[in-house]
Design an enzyme around this catalytic site. Structure first.
Site, PDB file in Angstrom:
ATOM      1  N   LYS A   1     -70.408   4.255  69.688  1.00 55.48           N
ATOM      2  CA  LYS A   1     -71.349   4.584  68.604  1.00 55.48           C
ATOM      3  C   LYS A   1     -72.793   4.275  69.031  1.00 55.48           C
ATOM      4  O   LYS A   1     -73.709   5.066  68.784  1.00 55.48           O
ATOM      5  CB  LYS A   1     -70.963   3.786  67.358  1.00 55.48           C
ATOM      6  CG  LYS A   1     -71.909   3.934  66.188  1.00 55.48           C
ATOM      7  CD  LYS A   1     -71.861   5.312  65.572  1.00 55.48           C
ATOM      8  CE  LYS A   1     -72.849   5.457  64.431  1.00 55.48           C
ATOM      9  NZ  LYS A   1     -72.977   6.825  63.975  1.00 55.48           N
TER      10      LYS A   1
ATOM     11  N   THR B   1     -71.567   0.335  61.335  1.00 57.11           N
ATOM     12  CA  THR B   1     -72.126   0.229  62.690  1.00 57.11           C
ATOM     13  C   THR B   1     -72.690  -1.182  62.830  1.00 57.11           C
ATOM     14  O   THR B   1     -73.686  -1.521  62.176  1.00 57.11           O
ATOM     15  CB  THR B   1     -73.250   1.265  62.899  1.00 57.11           C
ATOM     16  OG1 THR B   1     -72.739   2.564  62.601  1.00 57.11           O
ATOM     17  CG2 THR B   1     -73.747   1.235  64.338  1.00 57.11           C
TER      18      THR B   1
ATOM     19  N   LYS C   1     -81.893   0.108  63.085  1.00 48.49           N
ATOM     20  CA  LYS C   1     -80.838  -0.897  63.305  1.00 48.49           C
ATOM     21  C   LYS C   1     -79.983  -0.523  64.511  1.00 48.49           C
ATOM     22  O   LYS C   1     -79.734  -1.337  65.392  1.00 48.49           O
ATOM     23  CB  LYS C   1     -79.950  -1.004  62.054  1.00 48.49           C
ATOM     24  CG  LYS C   1     -78.783  -1.958  62.225  1.00 48.49           C
ATOM     25  CD  LYS C   1     -77.712  -1.769  61.171  1.00 48.49           C
ATOM     26  CE  LYS C   1     -77.056  -0.415  61.248  1.00 48.49           C
ATOM     27  NZ  LYS C   1     -75.774  -0.292  60.575  1.00 48.49           N
TER      28      LYS C   1
HETATM   29  P1  NAD Z   1     -75.258   2.147  52.033  1.00 51.29           P
HETATM   30  O1  NAD Z   1     -76.348   1.129  52.004  1.00 51.29           O
HETATM   31  O2  NAD Z   1     -75.400   3.415  51.276  1.00 51.29           O
HETATM   32  O3  NAD Z   1     -73.875   1.477  51.536  1.00 51.29           O
HETATM   33  C1  NAD Z   1     -73.511   0.145  51.792  1.00 51.29           C
HETATM   34  C2  NAD Z   1     -72.842  -0.403  50.530  1.00 51.29           C
HETATM   35  O4  NAD Z   1     -72.363  -1.725  50.810  1.00 51.29           O
HETATM   36  C3  NAD Z   1     -73.811  -0.523  49.332  1.00 51.29           C
HETATM   37  O5  NAD Z   1     -73.280   0.201  48.234  1.00 51.29           O
HETATM   38  C4  NAD Z   1     -73.848  -2.025  49.067  1.00 51.29           C
HETATM   39  O6  NAD Z   1     -73.977  -2.346  47.691  1.00 51.29           O
HETATM   40  C5  NAD Z   1     -72.513  -2.477  49.627  1.00 51.29           C
HETATM   41  N1  NAD Z   1     -72.442  -3.899  49.938  1.00 51.29           N
HETATM   42  C6  NAD Z   1     -73.311  -4.672  50.624  1.00 51.29           C
HETATM   43  N2  NAD Z   1     -72.862  -5.930  50.715  1.00 51.29           N
HETATM   44  C7  NAD Z   1     -71.665  -5.958  50.064  1.00 51.29           C
HETATM   45  C8  NAD Z   1     -70.697  -6.974  49.802  1.00 51.29           C
HETATM   46  N3  NAD Z   1     -70.865  -8.238  50.209  1.00 51.29           N
HETATM   47  N4  NAD Z   1     -69.584  -6.631  49.117  1.00 51.29           N
HETATM   48  C9  NAD Z   1     -69.393  -5.358  48.677  1.00 51.29           C
HETATM   49  N5  NAD Z   1     -70.271  -4.360  48.881  1.00 51.29           N
HETATM   50  C10 NAD Z   1     -71.397  -4.662  49.568  1.00 51.29           C
HETATM   51  O7  NAD Z   1     -74.999   2.424  53.584  1.00 51.29           O
HETATM   52  P2  NAD Z   1     -74.234   3.687  54.219  1.00 51.29           P
HETATM   53  O8  NAD Z   1     -75.194   4.768  54.473  1.00 51.29           O
HETATM   54  O9  NAD Z   1     -73.000   3.938  53.427  1.00 51.29           O
HETATM   55  O10 NAD Z   1     -73.850   3.092  55.665  1.00 51.29           O
HETATM   56  C11 NAD Z   1     -72.802   2.141  55.829  1.00 51.29           C
HETATM   57  C12 NAD Z   1     -72.595   1.924  57.323  1.00 51.29           C
HETATM   58  O11 NAD Z   1     -72.266   3.171  57.950  1.00 51.29           O
HETATM   59  C13 NAD Z   1     -73.833   1.386  58.050  1.00 51.29           C
HETATM   60  O12 NAD Z   1     -73.425   0.456  59.010  1.00 51.29           O
HETATM   61  C14 NAD Z   1     -74.424   2.634  58.697  1.00 51.29           C
HETATM   62  O13 NAD Z   1     -75.177   2.333  59.862  1.00 51.29           O
HETATM   63  C15 NAD Z   1     -73.163   3.430  59.020  1.00 51.29           C
HETATM   64  N6  NAD Z   1     -73.365   4.894  59.118  1.00 51.29           N
HETATM   65  C16 NAD Z   1     -74.116   5.547  58.184  1.00 51.29           C
HETATM   66  C17 NAD Z   1     -74.283   6.939  58.294  1.00 51.29           C
HETATM   67  C18 NAD Z   1     -75.118   7.713  57.294  1.00 51.29           C
HETATM   68  O14 NAD Z   1     -75.404   8.889  57.545  1.00 51.29           O
HETATM   69  N7  NAD Z   1     -75.516   7.129  56.163  1.00 51.29           N
HETATM   70  C19 NAD Z   1     -73.675   7.633  59.339  1.00 51.29           C
HETATM   71  C20 NAD Z   1     -72.883   6.942  60.255  1.00 51.29           C
HETATM   72  C21 NAD Z   1     -72.733   5.567  60.128  1.00 51.29           C
END
Ligand code: NAD
Length: 304
Positions: A168, A93, A243
């Site tokens: 979204k 997102t 965010k």
């Molecule tokens: P998270 O923090 O669990 O996962 C993000 C991952 O990205 C981490 O493992 C981190 O190490 C990795 N990362 C960061 N920078 C990186 C790079 N340069 N190279 C490789 N890996 C890198 O977050 P999440 O909960 O998985 O959410 C991810 C996205 O999905 C966000 O934008 C969030 O808003 C969206 N989202 C989350 C949910 C939810 O319920 N968690 C639901 C819908 C949407």
């Protein structure tokens, strides 16, 4: 079956990549943390030492990263490493403006791009029942559809570049505000001597019903699987809700009046050290500073 590079194997990315593997796709993953890489290897995928290495020779790349800045940085690394004509799908997102910028950056290098954020949370990611809201060309959408189908149940093309992110942000603006409304309803019930279960039984079959009440009830008791019954473990983290609402408010400052109020509330929670808790923890704040322990809670237990 496709060769897929998957960057960002966190709470959402790891189960999504596992579902691609289960469907028979070949997945090479990369994350900054070793445990995240180990999880994809355990699920039958391969890992790489860098994002560029993960995408080399793949036809489809999926990114699932925290913010637009993360996605922009990763794309800068990987665009030169891709074979011409690759398809990039970003499911993070990140807001409309950054998504449109990335569509253009990919096109300038001869690649297709889709903004394809998701709804359904970590349980939907694990079950393969996510909703994908997709922005981009009809051709790119048709190419992506079979891959998205391995991770989601509802796959909707919302329109051209940025339309998935627009959908979204609108959805999460509604969600963030509705959770506060439900939390205030329960706080009022408590002041008026009405039990949480009574309010739930009545409101969930009345005009006050919504997802924040029926699936993620913010007070402990009525919905056993809700984060409120599990010490507010996410679920959807308060910092991520902050965010998303901030992106929604920034997209049209004059429209979301309640959104601005909601943004201030989620910011306060995050600054109070609760950013990693599920956003339904707003129910603790809604009770007000004068509230004592909740019914069934020990008087010695701090109000959480
Ligand atoms: P998270 O923090 O669990 O996962 C993000 C991952 O990205 C981490 O493992 C981190 O190490 C990795 N990362 C960061 N920078 C990186 C790079 N340069 N190279 C490789 N890996 C890198 O977050 P999440 O909960 O998985 O959410 C991810 C996205 O999905 C966000 O934008 C969030 O808003 C969206 N989202 C989350 C949910 C939810 O319920 N968690 C639901 C819908 C949407």
């Amino acid at each position: 079956m496709a060769r897929i590079g998957f960057i960002g194997l966190g709470n959402m990315g790891a189960p999504m990549a596992a579902n691609l593997l289960r469907a028979g796709h070949e997945v090479r993953g990369f994350d900054l943390t070793a445990p995240a890489c180990a999880a994809i290897a355990a699920a039958g995928g391969s890992t790489a030492a860098s994002a560029a290495e993960a995408v080399r020779g793949t036809e489809i790349v999926i990114t699932m990263l925290p913010t637009g800045e993360h996605v922009r940085a990763v794309l800068t690394d990987i665009l030169p490493a891709l074979d011409t004509g690759a398809l990039l799908i970003d499911s993070s997102t990140i807001g409309v403006a950054v998504a449109r910028e990335l569509h253009e950056a990919a096109a300038a290098c001869g690649h297709a791009f889709l903004d394809a954020p998701v709804s359904g949370g970590t349980t939907g990611a694990a079950a393969g029942t996510l909703t994908f809201m997709v922005g981009g060309t009809a051709d790119a959408f048709a190419r992506a559809r079979p891959v998205l189908a391995a991770m989601g149940r509802t796959i909707v093309r919302a329109g051209d570049a940025g339309a998935g992110q627009a959908a979204k942000l609108c959805n999460n603006l509604i969600l963030g505000i509705s959770m506060i409304a439900v939390a205030e309803g329960f706080a009022l019930a408590e002041r008026l001597g009405l039990s949480a279960q009574s309010l739930f039984d009545i409101a969930s079959t009345s005009s006050g019903s919504c997802w924040s009440l029926t699936h993620a009830c913010p007070v402990p008791g009525p919905v056993p699987a809700a984060p409120s019954n599990h010490d507010y473990a996410p679920g959807f983290a308060t910092s991520l809700m902050l965010k998303d609402i901030s992106l929604a408010v920034a997209a049209a400052e004059d429209i979301p009046r309640l959104g601005r109020e909601a943004m201030a509330i989620y910011r306060e929670l995050t600054e109070a050290g609760l950013g990693a808790k599920d956003f339904s923890i707003v129910a603790q704040k809604a009770r007000g500073p004068a509230a004592g322990p909740r019914q069934g809670q020990s008087p010695l237990e701090p109000a959480r």
